[in-house]
Write a protein that holds these residues in place. Structure first.
Motif, PDB file in Angstrom:
ATOM      1  N   VAL A  32       0.633  -1.632  -0.041  1.00 20.17           N
ATOM      2  CA  VAL A  32      -0.403   0.677  -0.019  1.00 20.17           C
ATOM      3  C   VAL A  32       0.381   1.521  -0.149  1.00 20.17           C
ATOM      4  O   VAL A  32       1.457   1.378   0.481  1.00 20.17           O
ATOM      5  CB  VAL A  32      -0.737  -0.431   1.059  1.00 20.17           C
ATOM      6  CG1 VAL A  32      -1.721   0.635   0.911  1.00 20.17           C
ATOM      7  CG2 VAL A  32      -1.970  -1.372   1.594  1.00 20.17           C
ATOM      8  N   THR A  33       0.770   2.038  -0.963  1.00 17.82           N
ATOM      9  CA  THR A  33       1.293   3.451  -0.976  1.00 17.82           C
ATOM     10  C   THR A  33       0.680   4.409  -0.582  1.00 17.82           C
ATOM     11  O   THR A  33      -0.793   4.407  -0.984  1.00 17.82           O
ATOM     12  CB  THR A  33       2.051   3.604  -2.578  1.00 17.82           C
ATOM     13  OG1 THR A  33       1.077   3.689  -3.800  1.00 17.82           O
ATOM     14  CG2 THR A  33       3.090   2.621  -2.778  1.00 17.82           C
ATOM     15  N   TYR A  52      -3.366   0.681  -3.502  1.00 21.30           N
ATOM     16  CA  TYR A  52      -3.256  -0.690  -2.574  1.00 21.30           C
ATOM     17  C   TYR A  52      -2.893  -1.629  -4.022  1.00 21.30           C
ATOM     18  O   TYR A  52      -4.012  -1.977  -5.183  1.00 21.30           O
ATOM     19  CB  TYR A  52      -4.569  -1.831  -2.444  1.00 21.30           C
ATOM     20  CG  TYR A  52      -5.366  -1.710  -0.567  1.00 21.30           C
ATOM     21  CD1 TYR A  52      -4.782  -2.023   0.244  1.00 21.30           C
ATOM     22  CD2 TYR A  52      -5.720   0.579  -0.705  1.00 21.30           C
ATOM     23  CE1 TYR A  52      -5.480  -1.536   1.314  1.00 21.30           C
ATOM     24  CE2 TYR A  52      -6.057   0.734   0.838  1.00 21.30           C
ATOM     25  CZ  TYR A  52      -6.381  -0.325   1.699  1.00 21.30           C
ATOM     26  OH  TYR A  52      -6.390   0.343   2.764  1.00 21.30           O
ATOM     27  N   GLU A  53      -2.147  -2.523  -3.881  1.00 18.49           N
ATOM     28  CA  GLU A  53      -1.513  -3.800  -5.102  1.00 18.49           C
ATOM     29  C   GLU A  53      -3.062  -4.252  -4.798  1.00 18.49           C
ATOM     30  O   GLU A  53      -3.357  -4.898  -3.158  1.00 18.49           O
ATOM     31  CB  GLU A  53      -0.668  -3.735  -4.951  1.00 18.49           C
ATOM     32  CG  GLU A  53       0.876  -2.799  -5.050  1.00 18.49           C
ATOM     33  CD  GLU A  53       2.040  -3.731  -4.351  1.00 18.49           C
ATOM     34  OE1 GLU A  53       2.599  -4.876  -4.321  1.00 18.49           O
ATOM     35  OE2 GLU A  53       3.510  -2.885  -4.444  1.00 18.49           O
ATOM     36  N   PRO A  54      -2.821  -5.366  -6.040  1.00 18.60           N
ATOM     37  CA  PRO A  54      -3.848  -7.248  -5.650  1.00 18.60           C
ATOM     38  C   PRO A  54      -3.310  -7.033  -4.232  1.00 18.60           C
ATOM     39  O   PRO A  54      -2.011  -7.533  -4.756  1.00 18.60           O
ATOM     40  CB  PRO A  54      -3.565  -7.801  -7.148  1.00 18.60           C
ATOM     41  CG  PRO A  54      -3.324  -6.340  -7.850  1.00 18.60           C
ATOM     42  CD  PRO A  54      -2.826  -5.314  -6.889  1.00 18.60           C
ATOM     43  N   GLY A  55      -4.148  -7.707  -3.962  1.00 16.81           N
ATOM     44  CA  GLY A  55      -3.886  -8.926  -2.894  1.00 16.81           C
ATOM     45  C   GLY A  55      -3.169  -8.320  -0.884  1.00 16.81           C
ATOM     46  O   GLY A  55      -3.387  -8.692  -0.234  1.00 16.81           O
ATOM     47  N   ARG A  57      -3.255  -5.268   2.150  1.00 17.04           N
ATOM     48  CA  ARG A  57      -4.228  -5.508   3.049  1.00 17.04           C
ATOM     49  C   ARG A  57      -3.369  -5.069   4.297  1.00 17.04           C
ATOM     50  O   ARG A  57      -2.441  -4.737   4.305  1.00 17.04           O
ATOM     51  CB  ARG A  57      -4.847  -6.818   4.010  1.00 17.04           C
ATOM     52  CG  ARG A  57      -5.758  -6.896   5.137  1.00 17.04           C
ATOM     53  CD  ARG A  57      -6.835  -7.691   5.050  1.00 17.04           C
ATOM     54  NE  ARG A  57      -7.809  -7.636   5.806  1.00 17.04           N
ATOM     55  CZ  ARG A  57      -9.028  -8.682   5.821  1.00 17.04           C
ATOM     56  NH1 ARG A  57      -8.927  -9.726   6.277  1.00 17.04           N
ATOM     57  NH2 ARG A  57     -10.527  -7.898   6.323  1.00 17.04           N
ATOM     58  N   VAL A  58      -3.981  -3.652   4.699  1.00 25.76           N
ATOM     59  CA  VAL A  58      -3.983  -2.880   6.174  1.00 25.76           C
ATOM     60  C   VAL A  58      -4.142  -3.661   7.342  1.00 25.76           C
ATOM     61  O   VAL A  58      -5.696  -4.108   7.584  1.00 25.76           O
ATOM     62  CB  VAL A  58      -3.938  -1.513   6.345  1.00 25.76           C
ATOM     63  CG1 VAL A  58      -3.780  -0.537   7.603  1.00 25.76           C
ATOM     64  CG2 VAL A  58      -4.174  -0.282   4.518  1.00 25.76           C
ATOM     65  N   GLY A 100      -8.771  -4.266   2.880  1.00 26.09           N
ATOM     66  CA  GLY A 100      -7.833  -4.771   1.850  1.00 26.09           C
ATOM     67  C   GLY A 100      -8.406  -5.179   0.236  1.00 26.09           C
ATOM     68  O   GLY A 100      -9.535  -3.780   0.171  1.00 26.09           O
ATOM     69  N   SER A 101      -7.641  -4.765  -0.605  1.00 29.10           N
ATOM     70  CA  SER A 101      -7.935  -4.952  -1.931  1.00 29.10           C
ATOM     71  C   SER A 101      -8.277  -6.360  -2.757  1.00 29.10           C
ATOM     72  O   SER A 101      -7.030  -6.486  -2.277  1.00 29.10           O
ATOM     73  CB  SER A 101      -7.636  -4.006  -2.402  1.00 29.10           C
ATOM     74  OG  SER A 101      -8.079  -4.201  -3.963  1.00 29.10           O
ATOM     75  N   HIS A 102      -8.449  -7.027  -2.637  1.00 27.21           N
ATOM     76  CA  HIS A 102      -7.902  -8.467  -3.988  1.00 27.21           C
ATOM     77  C   HIS A 102      -7.275  -7.383  -4.910  1.00 27.21           C
ATOM     78  O   HIS A 102      -6.575  -8.563  -5.860  1.00 27.21           O
ATOM     79  CB  HIS A 102      -9.788  -9.239  -4.070  1.00 27.21           C
ATOM     80  CG  HIS A 102     -10.518  -8.813  -2.963  1.00 27.21           C
ATOM     81  ND1 HIS A 102      -9.710 -10.788  -2.036  1.00 27.21           N
ATOM     82  CD2 HIS A 102     -11.645  -9.276  -2.639  1.00 27.21           C
ATOM     83  CE1 HIS A 102     -11.216 -10.806  -1.153  1.00 27.21           C
ATOM     84  NE2 HIS A 102     -11.772  -9.992  -1.241  1.00 27.21           N
ATOM     85  N   GLY A 103      -8.233  -7.367  -6.205  1.00 25.03           N
ATOM     86  CA  GLY A 103      -7.555  -6.595  -7.472  1.00 25.03           C
ATOM     87  C   GLY A 103      -7.040  -5.393  -7.470  1.00 25.03           C
ATOM     88  O   GLY A 103      -6.114  -4.579  -8.332  1.00 25.03           O
ATOM     89  N   GLY A 104      -6.756  -4.920  -6.345  1.00 26.80           N
ATOM     90  CA  GLY A 104      -5.660  -3.761  -6.389  1.00 26.80           C
ATOM     91  C   GLY A 104      -6.977  -2.230  -6.387  1.00 26.80           C
ATOM     92  O   GLY A 104      -8.219  -2.502  -6.962  1.00 26.80           O
TER      93      GLY A 104
END
Length: 121
Positions: A32-33, A52-55, A57-58, A100-104
């Motif tokens: 995550v940036t 978020y990059e794919p996958g 999570r914070v 989080g993000s599954h696909g970004g």
């Protein structure tokens, strides 16, 4: 992080996001940036774009003040649901989650106060 003038106007936030260079993003958490618009010292108010990059999570954190989140691209999820692009979510003080993000995704977050990561002092 650049200083903002007395007022800031971004007429097309998505165009702004797409125009950011890799060097405009700072490390935030693994995968995550962050691109900070402003961040008051000592845990005060902040506005930030999180990418978020794919996958990614914070870690779980608690909201000390209100957080307003607008998902601009992709999807984000947490323990209470999945939020596709265009979703606006308000996390009141006292709530906890681990987003989080599954696909970004890219999301705009506006904090009243900095979050407190669970397990940290």
């Amino acid at each position: 992080m650049p200083a903002l003038p007395a007022s800031a106007n971004l007429p097309n936030l998505l165009d702004y996001v797409r125009g950011l260079r890799e060097s405009d993003w700072d490390a935030f958490h693994p995968g995550v940036t962050a691109h900070w618009f402003y961040k008051e010292p000592d845990g005060g108010a902040a506005a930030v774009l999180l990418r978020y990059e794919p996958g990614a999570r914070v870690a779980e954190h608690e909201h000390v003040g209100y957080e307003h989140m607008l998902v601009l691209e992709g999807d984000e999820y947490d323990e209470t649901g999945t939020y596709p692009a265009g979703s606006f979510v308000i996390h009141p003080p006292g709530t906890r989650h681990s987003p989080g993000s599954h696909g970004g995704c890219v999301a705009l977050l506006i904090y009243e106060k900095a979050v407190r990561f669970v397990g940290s002092k």
